[in-house]
Scaffold this motif. Structure first.
Motif, mmCIF file in Angstrom:
data_model
loop_
_atom_site.group_PDB
_atom_site.id
_atom_site.type_symbol
_atom_site.label_atom_id
_atom_site.label_comp_id
_atom_site.label_asym_id
_atom_site.label_seq_id
_atom_site.Cartn_x
_atom_site.Cartn_y
_atom_site.Cartn_z
ATOM 1 N N MET A 1 -1.051 -1.695 -2.423
ATOM 2 C CA MET A 1 -0.028 -1.871 -1.382
ATOM 3 C C MET A 1 -0.059 -0.684 -0.422
ATOM 4 O O MET A 1 0.088 0.458 -0.846
ATOM 5 N N ALA A 2 -0.297 -0.953 0.843
ATOM 6 C CA ALA A 2 -0.323 0.117 1.849
ATOM 7 C C ALA A 2 1.108 0.417 2.296
ATOM 8 O O ALA A 2 1.862 -0.491 2.650
ATOM 9 N N VAL A 3 1.465 1.677 2.252
ATOM 10 C CA VAL A 3 2.807 2.097 2.674
ATOM 11 C C VAL A 3 2.729 2.608 4.115
ATOM 12 O O VAL A 3 1.932 3.499 4.422
ATOM 13 N N ILE A 4 3.561 2.042 4.968
ATOM 14 C CA ILE A 4 3.526 2.357 6.401
ATOM 15 C C ILE A 4 4.840 2.999 6.833
ATOM 16 O O ILE A 4 5.911 2.598 6.383
ATOM 17 N N GLY A 5 4.767 3.984 7.714
ATOM 18 C CA GLY A 5 5.947 4.583 8.327
ATOM 19 C C GLY A 5 5.884 4.408 9.836
ATOM 20 O O GLY A 5 4.803 4.254 10.410
ATOM 21 N N LYS B 1 0.328 -7.238 1.588
ATOM 22 C CA LYS B 1 -0.207 -5.974 1.073
ATOM 23 C C LYS B 1 0.304 -4.765 1.844
ATOM 24 O O LYS B 1 -0.337 -3.721 1.881
ATOM 25 N N MET B 2 1.463 -4.905 2.491
ATOM 26 C CA MET B 2 2.039 -3.801 3.247
ATOM 27 C C MET B 2 3.517 -3.641 2.925
ATOM 28 O O MET B 2 4.223 -4.625 2.692
ATOM 29 N N ASP B 3 3.962 -2.397 2.942
ATOM 30 C CA ASP B 3 5.371 -2.080 2.736
ATOM 31 C C ASP B 3 5.754 -1.037 3.777
ATOM 32 O O ASP B 3 5.037 -0.053 3.952
ATOM 33 N N CYS B 4 6.838 -1.263 4.492
ATOM 34 C CA CYS B 4 7.259 -0.333 5.548
ATOM 35 C C CYS B 4 8.683 0.148 5.257
ATOM 36 O O CYS B 4 9.646 -0.348 5.838
ATOM 37 N N ASP C 1 0.862 5.874 3.704
ATOM 38 C CA ASP C 1 -0.583 5.955 3.928
ATOM 39 C C ASP C 1 -0.878 6.084 5.417
ATOM 40 O O ASP C 1 -1.816 6.772 5.826
ATOM 41 N N VAL C 2 -0.062 5.401 6.220
ATOM 42 C CA VAL C 2 -0.265 5.368 7.674
ATOM 43 C C VAL C 2 1.084 5.516 8.366
ATOM 44 O O VAL C 2 2.075 4.923 7.939
#
Length: 210
Positions: free
Chosen positions: A1-5, A26-29, A50-51
């Motif tokens: 799971m890609a964590v985004i800010g 597959k993303m969590d913000c 991650d990003v």
């Protein structure tokens, strides 16, 4: 799971992007704030994204200055600029500060998602208009070949892989080495070239400085 800010002072845009990314499998913000200062406070206490999608013109500290601080403290965080600005000065200031990508705000939500996915696979996503400016800049500059490059032959191979747009896994497959070895070479390349991002490595290579 890609964590985004997200760091974006326009609440409508910020909320829209956050909701869209949270809908992806597959993303969590979990964090979307309107200033660099808020993001820095968040990073002290919570899981590191991650990003980060970063605007440039923000209340308080600018996105470019904020990125320099974030990359210094948390070099593993990848940052994509998401802004209305497309002048060469801000583009190259962003790349020098450590941006791994540069998107304009009219970029569609699916394209933002694809850019994040591309970045996580080793790419350096840019809006077409930005990519043209970068290429034009390279074409206008006289190459300054560094004949005394400190890079080893294998490190030069890794740089060539980045320039070709390969992911870390594809580079590992090309040269029959492990992904961990690729990552170790990347860290050494960053140190030797005094850069913070794949985009800067590619920039130096295309300018003939490696």
């Amino acid at each position: 799971m890609a964590v985004i800010g997200i760091v974006e002072d326009n609440k409508k845009i910020r909320d829209l992007i956050q909701r869209y990314l949270d809908m992806q499998d597959k993303m969590d913000c979990p964090v979307a704030v309107d200033s660099v200062e808020e993001m820095l406070e968040h990073l002290k206490e919570h899981q590191k994204p991650d990003v980060i999608l970063m605007d440039i013109q923000l209340p308080g500290m600018s996105g470019i200055k904020g990125m320099e601080i974030i990359k210094e403290k948390y070099p593993e965080i990848e940052i994509i600029m998401l802004t209305v600005y497309h002048d060469s000065h801000k583009i190259f200031d962003s790349l020098k500060a450590g941006a791994s990508g540069y998107l304009l705000k009219h970029t569609s939500l699916p394209e933002i998602k694809e850019s994040i996915e591309s970045l996580l696979k080793g790419g350096a996503p840019m809006s077409p208009q930005i990519a043209r400016k970068v290429i034009s800049h390279f074409n206008e500059e006289t190459p300054k070949k560094n004949e005394n490059s400190a890079l080893t032959n294998r490190e030069q191979d890794i740089v060539n892989g980045l320039v070709d747009g390969l992911s870390y896994k594809m580079i590992a497959d090309r040269y029959d080495i492990s992904i961990d070895t690729v990552r170790a070479h990347i860290r050494n390349i960053y140190k030797k070239l005094h850069v913070n991002s794949k985009a800067e490595v590619i920039t130096k290579s295309l300018r003939g400085e490696i």
